[in-house]
Design an enzyme around this catalytic site. Structure first.
Site, PDB file in Angstrom:
ATOM      1  N   SER A  10       0.699  -1.284  -0.032  1.00  0.00           N
ATOM      2  CA  SER A  10       0.150  -0.016  -0.016  1.00  0.00           C
ATOM      3  C   SER A  10       1.055   1.161   0.029  1.00  0.00           C
ATOM      4  O   SER A  10       2.053   1.156   0.109  1.00  0.00           O
ATOM      5  CB  SER A  10      -0.843  -0.196   1.126  1.00  0.00           C
ATOM      6  OG  SER A  10      -1.455   1.380   1.283  1.00  0.00           O
ATOM      7  N   HIS A  11       0.182   2.324  -0.201  1.00  0.00           N
ATOM      8  CA  HIS A  11       0.958   3.703  -0.370  1.00  0.00           C
ATOM      9  C   HIS A  11       1.193   4.082   1.085  1.00  0.00           C
ATOM     10  O   HIS A  11       1.896   4.944   1.471  1.00  0.00           O
ATOM     11  CB  HIS A  11      -0.262   4.747  -0.944  1.00  0.00           C
ATOM     12  CG  HIS A  11       0.256   4.672  -2.440  1.00  0.00           C
ATOM     13  ND1 HIS A  11      -0.067   3.360  -3.088  1.00  0.00           N
ATOM     14  CD2 HIS A  11       0.813   5.566  -3.360  1.00  0.00           C
ATOM     15  CE1 HIS A  11       0.023   3.657  -4.632  1.00  0.00           C
ATOM     16  NE2 HIS A  11       0.891   4.707  -4.626  1.00  0.00           N
ATOM     17  N   SER A  12       0.338   3.528   1.843  1.00  0.00           N
ATOM     18  CA  SER A  12       0.292   3.927   3.500  1.00  0.00           C
ATOM     19  C   SER A  12       0.774   2.973   4.237  1.00  0.00           C
ATOM     20  O   SER A  12       0.276   1.442   4.246  1.00  0.00           O
ATOM     21  CB  SER A  12      -1.088   4.531   3.880  1.00  0.00           C
ATOM     22  OG  SER A  12      -1.287   4.336   5.307  1.00  0.00           O
TER      23      SER A  12
END
Lengths: 131, 211
Positions: A10-12
């Site tokens: 994920s980007h986070s």
């Protein structure tokens, strides 16, 4: 009995950290690894992190990778190409929603299923009707 | 005169300066239709590139481009990292072992970059991406290699960049906006234009090509 490994990209970092907590409750035996955020812990994805995550849960049973958006896919593909140079080849990118896909995959992997079986359930997760 | 490693290094220094100067502009463009970090990402990436290539002496242009690509790959972040990284690595493979190259050879190397960008991004021309600058500019260089006019090349590249304004995004975060992405320049096309514009000014400064 080994289990198909699961990788959450994920980007986070926070997003997949939370997801992993949720999934580990389902089955604590299935190896789950995270690759969230960039090398600098910012929002984004990193091919290096993804590569390390796949390696950490890899076995002959294989690995399924779930991702959230855009560049996560490009970086995952890059990581898989590099791993193939080290003969780490049983890695599949799931075309499924991150949460629902990973959820079904952990359940299936936890039954000791093969990589093919796990891939098939993630495909079903894609067309899952929620309401 | 032919293009040598030193020219490529000067090119990268100029790209770094320009990106640094225009990082807020690139970020603004990306805020409109992306995730708003293109300027920051590119700035970080090219700073690292300069750091890396100043540590080594390069005879081999292929090796130099390869090193640039590897840094961009891991340091730029977002989709731009792998895409720009792939572009330079692919060009480096074509020019492996070469100490000097012609414009023609540079064009051939860029052709491989274009192929790499397409494959990595699964994109095609008209998707409102960096490819909308890379592909036509590369074709233009190849088709006009013997009579290449540098000022015409710059304005052609600028035109390609500006054309992305009217396109609907098909790739990346901007594609979620669909038709609402129309009317905005693609940030990747703008940074690609900066890349080609600075290349042209190096070719001109160093008398590597006709004016």
């Amino acid at each position: 009995m080994g289990y198909v490994g699961i990788v959450l990209v994920s980007h986070s970092h926070e997003l997949v950290k939370g997801l992993k907590q949720l999934l580990s409750q389902l089955n604590p035996h299935v190896p789950i690894a995270l690759a969230g955020g960039t090398d600098e812990e910012e929002i984004g994805t990193s091919a290096d992190k993804i590569q390390d995550a796949i390696k950490s849960v890899y076995s002959d049973k294989g690995v399924v990778v779930f991702f959230d958006l855009g560049s996560a896919l490009i970086n995952t593909e890059l990581a898989i190409e590099r791993l193939a140079e080290d003969n780490i080849t049983k890695v599949h990118i799931a075309d499924a929603p991150l949460v629902e896909g990973a959820y079904t995959a952990v359940v299936e992997s936890g039954c000791g299923s093969t990589l093919e079986k796990v891939i098939n359930v993630t495909k079903e997760a894609k067309s899952l009707t929620k309401i | 005169m032919l293009i040598q490693s030193d020219h490529i290094i000067k090119w990268m220094e100029l790209v770094n300066d320009q990106i640094d100067r225009q990082k807020d502009y690139l970020t603004q463009l990306d805020q409109a239709i992306g995730d708003g970090d293109h300027g920051i990402n590119m700035n970080r990436g090219f700073k690292e590139v300069i750091h890396k290539i100043h540590q080594t002496t390069y005879d081999d242009i292929g090796k130099l481009l390869q090193d640039i690509g590897m840094v961009l790959l891991s340091k730029v972040g977002g989709a731009s990292g792998p895409l720009y990284g792939t572009a330079f690595i692919k060009a480096g493979q074509v020019l492996k072992g070469k100490q000097e190259i012609t414009i023609n050879e540079l064009g051939q190397a860029f052709q491989e970059s274009v192929n790499g960008i397409k494959l990595r991004g699964k994109s095609q021309i008209g998707d409102k991406t960096m490819l909308d600058v890379w592909e036509p500019v590369t074709m233009y260089i190849q088709q006009n290699e013997n009579t290449l006019n540098i000022r015409e090349l710059v304005s052609y590249a600028r035109e390609q960049m500006e054309n992305t304004k009217e396109l609907e995004a098909k790739k990346g975060r901007a594609s979620f906006l669909g038709k609402r992405s129309i009317g905005h320049l693609d940030p990747g096309a703008v940074s690609s234009f900066i890349l080609f514009e600075t290349l042209c000014s190096i070719l001109l400064e160093e008398n590597l090509i006709k004016k």
